[in-house]
Design a protein around this motif. Structure first.
Motif, mmCIF file in Angstrom:
data_model
loop_
_atom_site.group_PDB
_atom_site.id
_atom_site.type_symbol
_atom_site.label_atom_id
_atom_site.label_comp_id
_atom_site.label_asym_id
_atom_site.label_seq_id
_atom_site.Cartn_x
_atom_site.Cartn_y
_atom_site.Cartn_z
ATOM 1 N N UNK A 8 -66.380 -5.584 -29.451
ATOM 2 C CA UNK A 8 -65.924 -6.924 -29.326
ATOM 3 C C UNK A 8 -66.151 -7.465 -30.710
ATOM 4 N N UNK A 9 -64.973 -8.397 -30.992
ATOM 5 C CA UNK A 9 -64.863 -8.844 -32.356
ATOM 6 C C UNK A 9 -65.162 -10.333 -32.477
ATOM 7 N N UNK A 10 -66.288 -10.843 -33.053
ATOM 8 C CA UNK A 10 -66.850 -12.305 -32.831
ATOM 9 C C UNK A 10 -66.840 -12.944 -34.059
ATOM 10 N N UNK A 11 -67.304 -14.103 -34.093
ATOM 11 C CA UNK A 11 -67.276 -14.960 -35.245
ATOM 12 C C UNK A 11 -68.693 -14.678 -36.104
ATOM 13 N N UNK A 12 -68.877 -15.564 -37.063
ATOM 14 C CA UNK A 12 -69.767 -15.369 -38.216
ATOM 15 C C UNK A 12 -71.069 -15.937 -37.754
ATOM 16 N N UNK A 13 -72.322 -15.148 -38.048
ATOM 17 C CA UNK A 13 -73.279 -15.864 -37.821
ATOM 18 C C UNK A 13 -74.555 -14.618 -37.728
ATOM 19 N N UNK A 14 -75.847 -14.989 -37.673
ATOM 20 C CA UNK A 14 -76.852 -14.024 -37.686
ATOM 21 C C UNK A 14 -76.793 -13.203 -36.329
ATOM 22 N N UNK A 15 -76.544 -13.880 -35.326
ATOM 23 C CA UNK A 15 -76.003 -13.206 -34.154
ATOM 24 C C UNK A 15 -77.145 -12.277 -33.540
ATOM 25 N N UNK A 16 -76.709 -10.868 -33.382
ATOM 26 C CA UNK A 16 -77.885 -10.285 -32.582
ATOM 27 C C UNK A 16 -78.931 -9.558 -33.685
ATOM 28 N N UNK A 17 -78.789 -9.960 -34.895
ATOM 29 C CA UNK A 17 -79.810 -9.433 -35.851
ATOM 30 C C UNK A 17 -81.208 -10.081 -35.545
ATOM 31 N N UNK A 18 -81.139 -10.990 -35.102
ATOM 32 C CA UNK A 18 -82.538 -11.896 -34.418
ATOM 33 C C UNK A 18 -82.451 -12.594 -33.116
#
Ligand code: SF4
Lengths: 209, 468
Positions: free
Chosen positions: B398-408
């Protein structure tokens, strides 16, 4: 900040090493406004089972340490993220002191800002405190900041804390007021620095402010 | 002759306003980045009825709670966090790279690429991975909420001078070995708390040989070594990277700045409190198997046996980690099956990271689901211009937008309980990617290799003959 001079209360012998800030408060709780109190999030996922019930045998759930105001842990306590909420969970649970052989750097400075004493003891003394019969039984532990000693039953253990932090805790100093008293030094610095490092100011791209 | 100084001391001295008798120094701060989590700091400012002292040096970035999937349904609480940052920055006249901004992304990705991060600057942010900015020769460190409030109100911070540590990595990294492997190998060898109380200068030919993006990855992980900051002295690579960045100096001002920046390098005779050297050529692709970044090993190794731990405390920690991670002592790391992969975070989400992952994925299919989140919308556009998005999508990711996302997992994108994720992030703490999640840290190429095979995998054979 409320000054810290000494405390006398049971201590929670947590005894774990590398307690990171994600353990102290999982990220999902950090949207909560501080006014609601953070105490209920302390070590949330460690002290509860899958269903959310308190795990028996986990020191934090042990009635003997219900009134604890100090926590005893092993090395590298509070490593990880800069979240000050890792201090709020302790303070809002009534803790004023954590005793460990070492602490995460950011955690300790956050602790000082909130009147929580990060008391550094040797590895051997941490072991001795954790094994101390009086502490294990939930007896009172005394922490004296001026003397830099911890007393539990017959056991007396010294601890270290940075001298400037000690002063700040003893006096309950507020940083912002202190800094404002240096307003003239700051202004002089800014004026001189503008000449020395003209490139240090951000340049707003064309057409923007 | 003046006393020889390290780069750490030179930048410190240039920012010191006053020093108290007890040794604490008031430092000037050149840049302050705030994010959604800074609401506690803004709250303290409001409680005093105070103002932000230097809005022109303060920048907002929505990253921790930003949605990264197009139709993400976020909880009202999560959306409120983003809105609170909008409101706080608006109130104080602070520029904010919010959700609608084409330059938004993770603060530690956005600031370097916009030229907000420069050599010799003192930079703070209420986030421990602020150490990332040291890659450009900045003195950058994470701070807590009360410090955020203090910087907002005074543009200064009280600090005590750190001990100086130099980590030299000489020699050249071997093919298929990335800055991430270097960082994980260092933490594994030295220990997660090794650099506590120290500021680190990374030096040596292997460091010089890293691109700025590689240096950003390395400096990012300084905090996992226990240090609030790690930096690399600026050199020609740095100057080339910084030319023509939107918020950086341009034209004659740039040349003048470079002349200043050249002076920052540590003097030859400067003394470090701790000085260690590592052979870059000996660093293998490294992954974590446990629940902190020091519990790492070469991909060719096995899960360690607690019975053979050097001391009882370690044995206990290993046992606990093996139990949490659902592993067996002695099993090969390459036998560890993963449920998903995550390529992103301030550690590894820049264009070179995406290229490295794409080099493995081109023409191959992922056998597990995976999310690729570029570090900024600028990186996203660049990747799409290069066709990298097609590589990820064709592979089934899956190609997503920018952000911390699944890191935290703060924005709602979590690894489900019990699932195992091959991740390019920086923390494998218990529950870091979501309650009950199991994380293995690795480089982008290694995460891509895990996606293709479904288990931890040495990426090197998969990279053979390909251009990273
Ligand atoms: S990407 Fe992860 S580590 Fe980096 S700033 Fe965001 S949450 Fe923190």
């Amino acid at each position: 900040m409320t000054p810290f001079t000494s405390l006398e209360a049971p201590a929670c012998p947590l005894g774990l090493a590398n307690v990171d800030t994600d353990q102290l408060i999982p990220a999902r709780f950090m949207q909560t406004p501080r006014a609601e109190g953070y105490g209920k999030f302390l070590l949330h996922d460690l002290r509860r089972d899958e269903a959310g019930a308190p795990k028996t045998g986990f020191p934090l759930n042990d009635p003997r340490y219900a009134g604890a105001r100090a926590m005893i842990a092993r090395k590298n306590f509070g490593c990880g993220s800069s979240r000050e909420a890792a201090v709020y969970v302790l303070v809002d649970s009534g803790y004023r002191c954590v005793i460990a052989p070492s602490f995460g750097d950011i955690f300790s400075s956050n602790a000082i800002k909130n009147g929580l004493l990060p008391a550094i003891v040797s590895e051997a003394d941490a072991d001795a405190l954790l094994a101390n019969a009086s502490i294990v039984a939930g007896g009172a532990l005394r922490v004296d900041l001026a003397e830099q000693t911890i007393v539990a039953g017959n056991l007396v253990v010294p601890f270290t804390v940075r001298t400037d932090w000690k002063q700040r805790l003893l006096n309950g100093w507020d940083d912002v007021d202190l800094t404002k008293s240096f307003a003239r030094d700051i202004a002089a610095f800014v004026a001189a620095d503008a000449k020395l490092r003209p490139w240090a100011r951000p340049v707003a791209p064309d057409g923007e402010n | 002759m003046a006393t020889p100084r390290t780069i750490i001391d030179k930048i410190w001295d240039a920012h010191a306003i006053v020093t108290r008798v007890d040794g604490d120094t008031l430092l000037w701060i050149d840049r302050h980045f705030v994010h959604e989590g800074s609401h506690h700091g803004f709250g303290q400012v409001a409680a005093r009825g105070a103002r932000v002292e230097r809005p022109d040096l303060t920048f907002g970035v929505a990253d921790h709670y930003a949605p990264t999937r197009p139709n993400a349904v976020q909880s009202p609480e999560v959306r409120a966090m983003v809105a609170k940052l909008d409101a706080n920055t608006r109130t104080h006249g602070v520029r904010n790279f919010g959700i609608g901004d084409p330059r938004r992304g993770i603060a530690h990705v956005v600031a370097p690429e916009l030229g907000l991060t420069l050599p010799g600057l003192a930079i703070v942010c209420g986030d421990s991975h602020t150490s990332t900015h040291g890659a450009l020769g900045a003195y950058a460190f994470g701070i807590g909420a009360s410090e955020v409030a203090h910087v907002l109100m005074t543009q200064t911070i009280w600090q005590s001078r750190p001990r100086r540590m130099r980590i030299r990595v000489d020699g050249a990294l071997t093919p298929g070995v990335a800055a991430k492997d270097m960082a994980l190998a260092l933490i594994e060898r030295l220990g997660a708390g090794y650099a506590r109380g120290c500021a680190i200068e990374y030096a040596g030919s292997a460091i010089r040989g890293l691109s700025i993006e590689g240096r950003l990855t390395l400096c990012n992980l300084s905090i996992e070594l226990g240090s609030r900051l790690g930096l690399v002295a600026p050199d020609e690579t740095t100057f080339a990277y910084l030319r023509d960045r939107p918020f950086g100096p341009g034209g004659a001002a740039f040349e003048a700045a470079v002349a200043n920046w050249r002076e920052l390098a540590s003097d030859d005779e400067a003394a470090f409190d701790v000085d260690i050297a590592i052979d870059g050529a000996a660093i293998p692709p490294t992954v974590t198997w446990g629940v902190n970044p020091e519990q790492a090993a070469p991909i060719t190794a096995t899960v360690p046996d607690p019975d053979r731990a050097p001391d009882p405390l370690k044995a206990e920690a290993w046992r606990d980690a093996i139990d949490y991670m659902g592993l067996r002592a002695g099993m090969k790391l390459t036998e560890i099956r993963v449920d998903r992969v995550f390529i992103g975070s301030c550690t590894n989400s820049r264009i070179e990271d995406l290229r490295a992952a794409a080099a493995v994925l081109t023409g191959r299919k992922a056998v597990v689901p995976g999310l690729v989140s570029p570090g900024s919308m600028t990186v996203k556009r660049r990747a799409e211009a290069e066709g990298l998005d097609r590589v990820f999508i064709d592979a089934g990711l899956e190609w997503a937008d920018a952000g911390c996302s699944m890191c935290v997992g703060m924005n709602g994108e979590e690894v489900p309980p019990g699932e195992r994720c091959a991740s390019t992030t920086n923390r494998n703490f218990k529950g870091r990617q979501g309650k009950g999640s199991r994380t293995h840290l690795m480089s982008p190429a290694m995460a891509a290799a895990a996606a293709v095979t479904g288990h931890l995998t040495d990426a090197r054979p998969l990279l053979a003959g390909r251009r990273p």
